[in-house]
Scaffold this active site. Structure first.
Site, PDB file in Angstrom:
ATOM      1  N   CYS A 102     -35.317  -0.615  30.536  1.00  0.00           N
ATOM      2  CA  CYS A 102     -36.778  -0.668  30.491  1.00  0.00           C
ATOM      3  C   CYS A 102     -37.378   0.633  29.974  1.00  0.00           C
ATOM      4  CB  CYS A 102     -37.329  -1.001  31.876  1.00  0.00           C
ATOM      5  SG  CYS A 102     -39.120  -0.960  31.924  1.00  0.00           S
ATOM      6  N   GLU A 162     -42.022 -10.181  19.774  1.00  0.00           N
ATOM      7  CA  GLU A 162     -42.677  -8.880  19.945  1.00  0.00           C
ATOM      8  C   GLU A 162     -42.428  -7.997  18.720  1.00  0.00           C
ATOM      9  OE1 GLU A 162     -41.310  -7.509  23.792  1.00  0.00           O
ATOM     10  OE2 GLU A 162     -42.854  -8.684  24.834  1.00  0.00           O
ATOM     11  N   HIS A 206     -69.878 -11.163  32.906  1.00  0.00           N
ATOM     12  CA  HIS A 206     -70.297 -11.436  31.543  1.00  0.00           C
ATOM     13  C   HIS A 206     -70.755 -10.170  30.833  1.00  0.00           C
ATOM     14  CE1 HIS A 206     -71.760 -13.972  28.322  1.00  0.00           C
ATOM     15  NE2 HIS A 206     -72.887 -13.303  28.325  1.00  0.00           N
ATOM     16  N   TYR A 237     -38.491 -13.456  23.421  1.00  0.00           N
ATOM     17  CA  TYR A 237     -39.385 -12.319  23.676  1.00  0.00           C
ATOM     18  C   TYR A 237     -39.263 -11.257  22.588  1.00  0.00           C
ATOM     19  CZ  TYR A 237     -40.090 -13.516  28.664  1.00  0.00           C
ATOM     20  OH  TYR A 237     -40.438 -14.102  29.845  1.00  0.00           O
ATOM     21  N   CYS A 264     -38.955  -2.136  27.663  1.00  0.00           N
ATOM     22  CA  CYS A 264     -40.402  -2.305  27.912  1.00  0.00           C
ATOM     23  C   CYS A 264     -41.252  -1.117  27.482  1.00  0.00           C
ATOM     24  CB  CYS A 264     -40.663  -2.527  29.396  1.00  0.00           C
ATOM     25  SG  CYS A 264     -39.364  -3.294  30.330  1.00  0.00           S
ATOM     26  N   GLU A 282     -63.879 -14.072  31.917  1.00  0.00           N
ATOM     27  CA  GLU A 282     -64.822 -14.991  32.572  1.00  0.00           C
ATOM     28  C   GLU A 282     -64.490 -16.454  32.246  1.00  0.00           C
ATOM     29  OE1 GLU A 282     -68.979 -15.018  31.280  1.00  0.00           O
ATOM     30  OE2 GLU A 282     -68.393 -14.090  29.392  1.00  0.00           O
ATOM     31  N   LYS A 333     -41.107  -0.124  23.675  1.00  0.00           N
ATOM     32  CA  LYS A 333     -41.650  -1.297  22.968  1.00  0.00           C
ATOM     33  C   LYS A 333     -43.168  -1.355  23.088  1.00  0.00           C
ATOM     34  CE  LYS A 333     -42.733  -4.567  25.026  1.00  0.00           C
ATOM     35  NZ  LYS A 333     -41.916  -5.573  25.662  1.00  0.00           N
TER      36      LYS A 333
END
Ligand code: NDP
Length: 448
Positions: free
Chosen positions: A43, A182, A437, A178, A48, A442, A51
């Site tokens: 990682c 990516e 908002h 993945y 992760c 939302e 990346k």
């Protein structure tokens, strides 16, 4: 004081191993950890973290273009791969140092060498030193799987992609998961010509079909090519250093780099596991029970080497649960229900819970709500790219059982919304929440 050299010997200082080491030590255990590469694991070192930094770097390509619509005079910008690569590596090195420091602060002994299992309560370091431990934790992670075909040695994997000497003008990526999606986004934003080559006709298996279709459509609009049902036959290295990729059912493709992203396999080869009787499954993963214990009672395993869910936060939870259960007197079992996940593609995907298809199969009667919209920022930027949010609800209970999103910042929004899904909240609970908002999030409380 036991007669063993250590109470716990951890093999592998990745996400799961580091967490288990530090927590076990904080509970008073005498802990050692061995790591033959760099502290931090996949990682931090080649997954992760670097990346995500490349994803940020890549996104500037769109931001700089969009900025013109927001009144900024942006000159034509040039991207410098070497600078980004080196800055990312410097950050990785900084984080590696922090991980090492954490272990040191917790008085965990770190052996920067390979360790293998020499007995149920014995490990052997690369120099032959043998050490005993009451318990051994295997946290050796996974390794990129490269299918066998002629010329596969010319391909790179996610291990090497962070270190490329120069940015390839043309990249072929094998796989549709993945890493493929990516890095397709990353290279495409940097200006490389990207072709994803998939053995089947499905990208991101396991994600909701509508969300996958939306990524495919946006990726194609951005200029990424896809070849489906096209198994790799061979890679030929040409005299000029380029590579020709031969595929089943397609014309060959010439590329400057070929990235194989065909899944990861558990790192169990040569660790000495089978020799002491640790049972492995058909994929070579260590079989463990819910307390992370293997078939040999003194040997435990956490993280990708057990091939449960190959995600960093899951490995961390397993490491924590192991240490708390075994050394902290607090038996803990990891809950694998509703684990959120993300794909940092361009745009990214976030998801938690059941897909529409899974919910239909498992629950029968469901309601599905979608919001298909163009983010306000994209409208002004003249970017014809639509986000899609999808909520899957159990019709019998009104409970939200799945959320699936593709669009700007989807993983950031999904992480917060995943709390509601995990807590078993209902569609009515979402409806009762006043919208914030103007935001993209939302949409989640306005689904009709
Ligand atoms: P994935 O499992 O995501 O995807 C593997 C892809 O390779 C699939 O398209 C699969 O096809 C294909 N494939 C598998 N075997 C072969 C083969 N023998 N020949 C050709 N194609 C093949 O793997 P990745 O390598 O992309 O990533 C590895 C793991 O790392 C992921 O599973 C994930 O857990 C983790 N990861 C997580 C990230 C995140 O959380 N954002 C980012 C990157 C990695 P098919 O669908 O037909 O099986």
């Amino acid at each position: 004081m036991s007669n063993f050299d250590y109470d716990l010997f951890v093999i592998g200082a990745g996400s799961g191993g580091v967490r288990a080491s530090r927590i076990a030590a904080s509970h008073g255990a005498r802990v050692a950890v061995a790591e033959d590469y760099r502290v931090g694991g996949t990682c931090v070192i080649r997954g992760c973290v670097p990346k995500k930094l490349l994803v940020y770097g890549a996104h500037f390509a769109e931001d700089l273009k969009d900025a013109r619509h927001f009144g900024w005079d942006v000159p034509d910008c040039k991207f410098d791969w070497d600078r980004l690569r080196d800055n990312v590596q410097a950050e990785v090195t900084r984080l590696e140092g922090l991980y090492g420091q954490t272990l040191e602060n917790h008085k965990v002994t770190v052996f920067k060498t390979r360790a293998t299992i020499a007995g149920p309560q014995k490990v052997r370091l690369a120099d032959g030193t043998e050490l005993t431990a009451e318990r051994i934790l295997v946290a050796t992670g996974g390794w990129p799987h490269v299918p066998e075909f002629p010329g596969s040695e010319h391909a790179i994997t996610s291990n090497e992609v962070f270190h490329l000497d120069k940015l390839p003008k043309r990249v072929v990526i094998a796989g549709g998961g993945y890493i493929a999606n990516e890095f397709a986004g990353i290279f495409n934003e940097f200006g490389s010509k990207v072709t994803i080559v998939n053995r089947g006709d499905t990208i991101l298996r396991g994600y909701d079909e509508q969300i996958r279709d939306r990524l495919l459509q946006i990726s194609m609009t951005k200029g990424i090519d896809f070849k489906f049902n096209a198994p790799f036959e061979k890679i030929v290295k040409n005299d000029d250093g380029t590579l020709t990729v031969h595929l089943g059912g397609c014309e060959p493709i010439v590329a400057d780099a070929v990235l194989v992203a065909a899944g990861r396999v558990p790192n169990t080869k040569g660790v000495g596991l089978e020799e002491v009787g640790v049972d492995l499954d058909d994929h070579g993963a260590i079989k463990v029970d819910e307390s992370n214990q293997s078939s040999v009672p003194s040997i435990y395993a956490v993280g990708d080497v057990t091939n449960r869910i190959q995600l960093t936060p899951v490995a961390i939870r397993e490491g924590q649960a192991f240490a708390d259960s075994v050394f902290g007197g607090k038996p803990t079992v990891v809950d694998y229900q509703n684990v959120p996940s993300a794909v940092f593609s361009h745009p990214p995907i976030g998801a938690v819970g059941m897909t529409e298809a899974e919910a239909r199969n498992k629950l029968g009667s469901i309601r599905v709500y979608t919001s298909d919209f163009r983010a306000m920022k994209n409208v002004l930027a003249g970017r014809n790219e639509r986000a899609l949010y999808k909520m899957v609800v159990n019709a019998a209970t009104d409970q939200v059982v799945g959320l699936h999103m593709i669009g700007p910042d989807a993983p950031e929004i999904l992480q917060a919304a995943a709390i509601a899904v995990k807590a078993g909240l209902t569609k009515a609970d979402f409806d009762n929440t006043v919208a914030l908002h103007p935001s993209m999030a939302e949409e989640l409380v306005l689904l009709k």
